[in-house]
Design a protein around this motif. Structure first.
Motif, short mmCIF file in Angstrom:
data_model
loop_
_atom_site.label_atom_id
_atom_site.label_comp_id
_atom_site.label_asym_id
_atom_site.label_seq_id
_atom_site.Cartn_x
_atom_site.Cartn_y
_atom_site.Cartn_z
N ILE A 112 4.45 -3.82 -1.35
CA ILE A 112 3.85 -2.41 -1.50
C ILE A 112 4.93 -2.17 -0.38
O ILE A 112 4.75 -2.56 1.16
N ARG A 113 4.26 -0.65 -0.07
CA ARG A 113 4.44 0.11 1.28
C ARG A 113 4.12 0.63 2.05
O ARG A 113 2.91 0.65 1.59
N TRP A 114 3.83 -0.08 3.43
CA TRP A 114 1.96 -0.71 4.20
C TRP A 114 1.99 1.92 4.30
O TRP A 114 0.71 1.71 4.07
N SER A 115 3.14 2.00 4.47
CA SER A 115 2.39 3.78 4.80
C SER A 115 1.98 4.35 3.67
O SER A 115 0.80 4.94 4.39
N SER A 116 2.29 4.35 2.10
CA SER A 116 1.40 4.76 1.58
C SER A 116 1.02 3.97 0.40
O SER A 116 -0.14 4.46 -0.08
N GLY A 117 0.97 2.86 0.35
CA GLY A 117 -0.04 2.04 -1.02
C GLY A 117 1.37 1.90 -1.76
O GLY A 117 0.91 1.25 -2.37
N TYR A 118 1.75 2.79 -1.49
CA TYR A 118 3.35 2.81 -3.16
C TYR A 118 3.71 1.52 -3.28
O TYR A 118 3.77 0.11 -2.60
N ALA A 144 7.30 -6.94 -10.72
CA ALA A 144 8.34 -7.86 -11.64
C ALA A 144 7.50 -7.30 -13.04
O ALA A 144 6.22 -7.71 -12.98
N ASP A 145 8.25 -7.65 -13.56
CA ASP A 145 7.94 -7.31 -15.30
C ASP A 145 7.24 -8.26 -15.84
O ASP A 145 6.10 -8.34 -16.14
N SER A 146 7.46 -9.40 -14.80
CA SER A 146 6.44 -10.80 -15.67
C SER A 146 5.29 -10.72 -15.03
O SER A 146 4.66 -11.47 -15.06
N VAL A 147 4.39 -10.07 -13.96
CA VAL A 147 3.16 -10.14 -13.20
C VAL A 147 3.24 -8.94 -13.32
O VAL A 147 1.40 -8.42 -13.40
N LYS A 148 3.71 -7.58 -14.20
CA LYS A 148 2.99 -6.39 -14.46
C LYS A 148 1.80 -6.40 -15.39
O LYS A 148 1.89 -6.61 -16.42
N GLY A 149 0.77 -5.47 -14.38
CA GLY A 149 -0.53 -5.82 -15.15
C GLY A 149 -1.86 -6.96 -15.38
O GLY A 149 -2.53 -6.61 -15.82
N ARG A 150 -1.35 -8.11 -14.08
CA ARG A 150 -1.37 -9.11 -14.37
C ARG A 150 -1.85 -9.35 -12.71
O ARG A 150 -2.67 -9.71 -12.07
N PHE A 151 -0.95 -8.71 -11.58
CA PHE A 151 -0.68 -8.97 -10.55
C PHE A 151 -0.99 -7.83 -9.77
O PHE A 151 -0.78 -6.82 -10.58
N THR A 152 -1.66 -7.20 -8.34
CA THR A 152 -2.07 -6.62 -7.81
C THR A 152 -2.08 -6.84 -6.24
O THR A 152 -2.23 -7.56 -5.54
N ILE A 153 -1.02 -5.54 -5.98
CA ILE A 153 -0.89 -6.21 -4.55
C ILE A 153 -2.00 -4.55 -3.56
O ILE A 153 -1.52 -3.42 -4.04
N SER A 154 -2.31 -4.56 -2.59
CA SER A 154 -3.04 -3.99 -1.37
C SER A 154 -3.10 -3.74 -0.37
O SER A 154 -2.15 -5.38 -0.02
N ARG A 155 -3.42 -3.11 0.72
CA ARG A 155 -3.66 -4.33 1.95
C ARG A 155 -4.63 -3.95 2.78
O ARG A 155 -5.29 -2.07 2.25
N ASP A 156 -5.39 -3.95 3.34
CA ASP A 156 -5.79 -3.71 4.25
C ASP A 156 -5.57 -3.25 5.54
O ASP A 156 -5.19 -4.36 6.38
N ASN A 157 -5.65 -2.06 6.25
CA ASN A 157 -4.85 -1.58 7.29
C ASN A 157 -5.91 -2.10 9.02
O ASN A 157 -5.38 -2.88 9.53
N THR A 216 -3.24 -6.61 6.70
CA THR A 216 -3.04 -8.02 5.72
C THR A 216 -2.50 -7.34 4.45
O THR A 216 -3.29 -6.18 3.96
N VAL A 217 -2.42 -7.80 3.58
CA VAL A 217 -2.20 -7.99 2.68
C VAL A 217 -2.45 -9.11 1.74
O VAL A 217 -1.82 -9.61 1.89
N VAL A 218 -2.69 -8.31 0.71
CA VAL A 218 -3.24 -9.43 -0.57
C VAL A 218 -2.85 -9.18 -1.90
O VAL A 218 -2.07 -7.91 -2.04
N LEU A 219 -2.24 -10.00 -2.39
CA LEU A 219 -1.66 -9.89 -3.55
C LEU A 219 -2.82 -11.03 -4.64
O LEU A 219 -3.32 -12.32 -4.70
#
Length: 125
Positions: A51-57, A61-74, A78-81
């Motif tokens: 994740i790009r912290w500034s924008s949330g972009y 990886a293809d193996s986790v796409k659609g199952r895993f989500t990354i987000s940040r809590d400013n 903290t960054v959450v998987l």
């Protein structure tokens, strides 16, 4: 000094969910990339997502796409998987890492400057 601390690992049944956190301290991370990697026994460390912290972009990886989500809590620095629909092949030690450059999100672990100590995730079938 940059410090990254992962938490939230454990054992979960296949199909279940798990939430990993990466608490970052020592710097202002607004211009950083935070990546998640995993390493299974006998295998190389592999990119999970970042994740790009500034924008949330985010990038995954293809193996986790659609199952895993990354987000940040400013507010908590903290960054959450969020791991959903986990599979036995997701079993590994999970690491978060920081890259001081703001772009792009590299999948090569050698591009990252700082690492946490890792947290074990075990998915039972």
């Amino acid at each position: 000094q940059v410090q990254l601390v992962e938490s939230g690992g454990g054992t979960v049944q296949a199909g279940g969910s798990l939430r990993l956190s990466c608490a970052a301290s020592g710097r202002t991370f607004s211009s950083y990339i935070i990546g998640w990697f995993r390493q299974a026994p006998g295998k190389e460390r592999a990119f999970v997502g970042g994740i790009r912290w500034s924008s949330g972009y985010t990038k995954y990886a293809d193996s986790v796409k659609g199952r895993f989500t990354i987000s940040r809590d400013n507010a908590k620095n903290t960054v959450v998987l969020q791991m959903n629909s986990v599979k036995p092949e997701d079993t590994a030690v999970y690491y978060c890492a920081a890259d001081a450059r703001s772009f792009p999100i590299y999948s090569d672990p050698t591009e990252y400057d700082y690492w946490g100590q890792g947290t074990q995730v075990t998915v039972s079938s």
